[in-house]
Design an enzyme around this catalytic site. Structure first.
Site, PDB file in Angstrom:
ATOM      1  N   ALA A   1       0.861  -1.180   0.000  1.00  0.00           N
ATOM      2  CA  ALA A   1       0.000   0.000   0.000  1.00  0.00           C
ATOM      3  C   ALA A   1       0.900   1.234   0.000  1.00  0.00           C
ATOM      4  O   ALA A   1       2.106   1.141   0.203  1.00  0.00           O
ATOM      5  CB  ALA A   1      -0.917   0.007   1.218  1.00  0.00           C
ATOM      6  N   LYS A   2       0.316   2.381  -0.238  1.00  0.00           N
ATOM      7  CA  LYS A   2       1.043   3.645  -0.132  1.00  0.00           C
ATOM      8  C   LYS A   2       0.026   4.758   0.032  1.00  0.00           C
ATOM      9  O   LYS A   2      -1.113   4.646  -0.433  1.00  0.00           O
ATOM     10  CB  LYS A   2       1.894   3.901  -1.383  1.00  0.00           C
ATOM     11  CG  LYS A   2       3.096   4.799  -1.129  1.00  0.00           C
ATOM     12  CD  LYS A   2       4.189   4.051  -0.405  1.00  0.00           C
ATOM     13  CE  LYS A   2       5.441   4.893  -0.253  1.00  0.00           C
ATOM     14  NZ  LYS A   2       6.557   4.105   0.317  1.00  0.00           N
TER      15      LYS A   2
END
Length: 411
Positions: free
Chosen positions: A101-102
């Site tokens: 994720a980011k």
């Protein structure tokens, strides 16, 4: 080519090498969820200002999604998407039980007061708190954020869900952060460098290094290389660059930067153009700053024999091709800078267990993970007769593809 296009290109090459069917390939490429939120806060003068925040949750086949939150004016959905996907492959290469994720907010942190940054962080957390979680998606610091940012997220999240120290990593030690986390990415870079050099019968103490970027990662890498007898002959950051053919005194340079906030005017070196660090005569070049710094304009002039990608996506595909043709060995970002997320995993484990490790154990385990990952990467390269970059992507994609298939998600 932007970061997302380059990441997708590398993924598709790995998928072809592995012979993935088109349905599975498409499934692995599409993010699990893209979140876009508006964060409106009062500034210190009472005026209202709005910022756009993102969280891209790419894949969770191997475990909770994991990735940093960056505050930077150029944050956009494409960049966050690319970085989220890279985290999926990076955690798989490191063989830690996470997906990718980011997140990010399009803002300029230096233009905001501490209280404004706190309000912005808390509003962002309020918007995404029901979409992250200890076993769902675990944020961490990135560019423009730090341990204090994580403390605010932890506090705001805990208002909704109760005390949850494992919701973020990279926290202050007093709130459950791990010893060794601050140095983890830079230390991992050095462990990765040692593993690579050993394959060529070389040692850090016999080589010269140029380091582009002197923030947390670059500073720690320089410090640890200096301690091992390596000669750091050029360093740059956004304030300028310094060089010394006999080797910079890194402890003195760190003290100078802490005292003045900049590299220039350091008495132990000569001023140079920041861009010249990338093409400076050295054995090992370590880009530690933004993406895309090695491109078709400067790749032909790179003189290093080895490039260690401590930054995310520092080499664009055109430069990659040029550098490989020159015989330069590139250790790719999804392996080289995995030390940070690996120690984040250790922090998460410590929080869940309620049992803290000493720093010696953290560093020992990090070395073990980085060394094992390198040998797995090397074996993948030998099996498929490919570059280190493609070996890393193939290793990561293969692990995620296997987990996806075992779960029955590819149908």
């Amino acid at each position: 080519m932007n970061a997302l296009a380059a990441t997708n290109r590398n993924f598709r090459q790995a998928a072809r090498i592995l012979g993935l069917d088109s349905k599975l390939e498409k499934s692995l490429l599409i993010p699990f969820r893209e979140i876009k939120v508006e964060c409106t806060i009062p500034k210190d003068d009472g005026t209202l200002v709005s910022y756009v925040g993102f969280r891209v949750q790419h894949d969770n086949a191997r475990g909770p999604m994991k990735g940093g939150i960056r505050y930077h004016p150029e944050v956009d959905l494409d960049e966050v998407n690319a970085l989220a996907q890279l985290m999926t492959w990076k955690t798989a290469v490191a063989d830690i039980p996470y997906g990718g994720a980011k997140g990010g907010i399009g803002c300029k942190p230096k233009d905001l007061s501490k209280s404004e940054l706190e309000r912005l962080t808390r509003v962002f957390t309020q918007k995404i708190h029901d979409l992250i979680g200890i076993n769902t998606d675990v944020p961490a610091p990135d560019m423009g954020t730090n341990a204090q940012t994580m403390a605010w997220i932890l506090d705001e999240y805990s208002k909704f869900h109760g005390h949850s120290p494992a919701i973020v990593t990279g926290k202050p030690i007093d709130l459950g952060g791990s010893l060794g986390r601050e140095a983890a990415t830079g230390r991992g870079v050095v462990y990765a460098t040692e593993a690579l050099l050993a394959e060529y019968g070389k040692n850090i103490k016999d080589l010269t290094f140029a380091i582009q970027g002197f923030g947390n990662v670059g500073a720690w890498a320089a410090k640890l290389i200096h301690e091992r007898g390596g000669k750091v002959i050029a360093v740059s950051d956004i304030t300028g660059a310094v060089k010394n053919p006999n080797g910079l005194d890194i402890p003195a340079l760190l003290n100078h930067k802490e005292a003045t906030g900049k590299l220039i005017d350091f008495s132990g070196g000569d001023v140079m153009n920041s861009d010249e660090v990338l093409t400076h005569e050295c054995d090992v070049l370590i880009p530690c700053a933004l993406g895309g710094v090695l491109n078709r304009e400067n790749a032909d002039n790179v003189k290093a024999k080895f490039i260690i990608e401590a930054a995310n996506h520092p080499t664009d595909p055109e430069a990659d091709e040029i550098l490989c043709k020159k015989g330069i060995v590139i250790l790719p970002d999804i392996y080289a800078n995995a030390g940070g997320v690996t120690v984040s995993y250790f922090e998460w484990v410590q929080n869940i267990q309620g049992f803290m490790w000493d720093e010696e154990k953290v560093n020992r385990e990090l070395r073990k993970y980085m060394t094992k990952a390198f040998h797995n990467l090397k074996n993948m390269c030998q099996s498929h007769n490919c570059s280190l970059r493609m070996g890393a992507f193939t290793l990561g994609v293969n692990r995620v593809a296997r987990a996806t298939t075992l779960r029955g998600w590819e149908a």
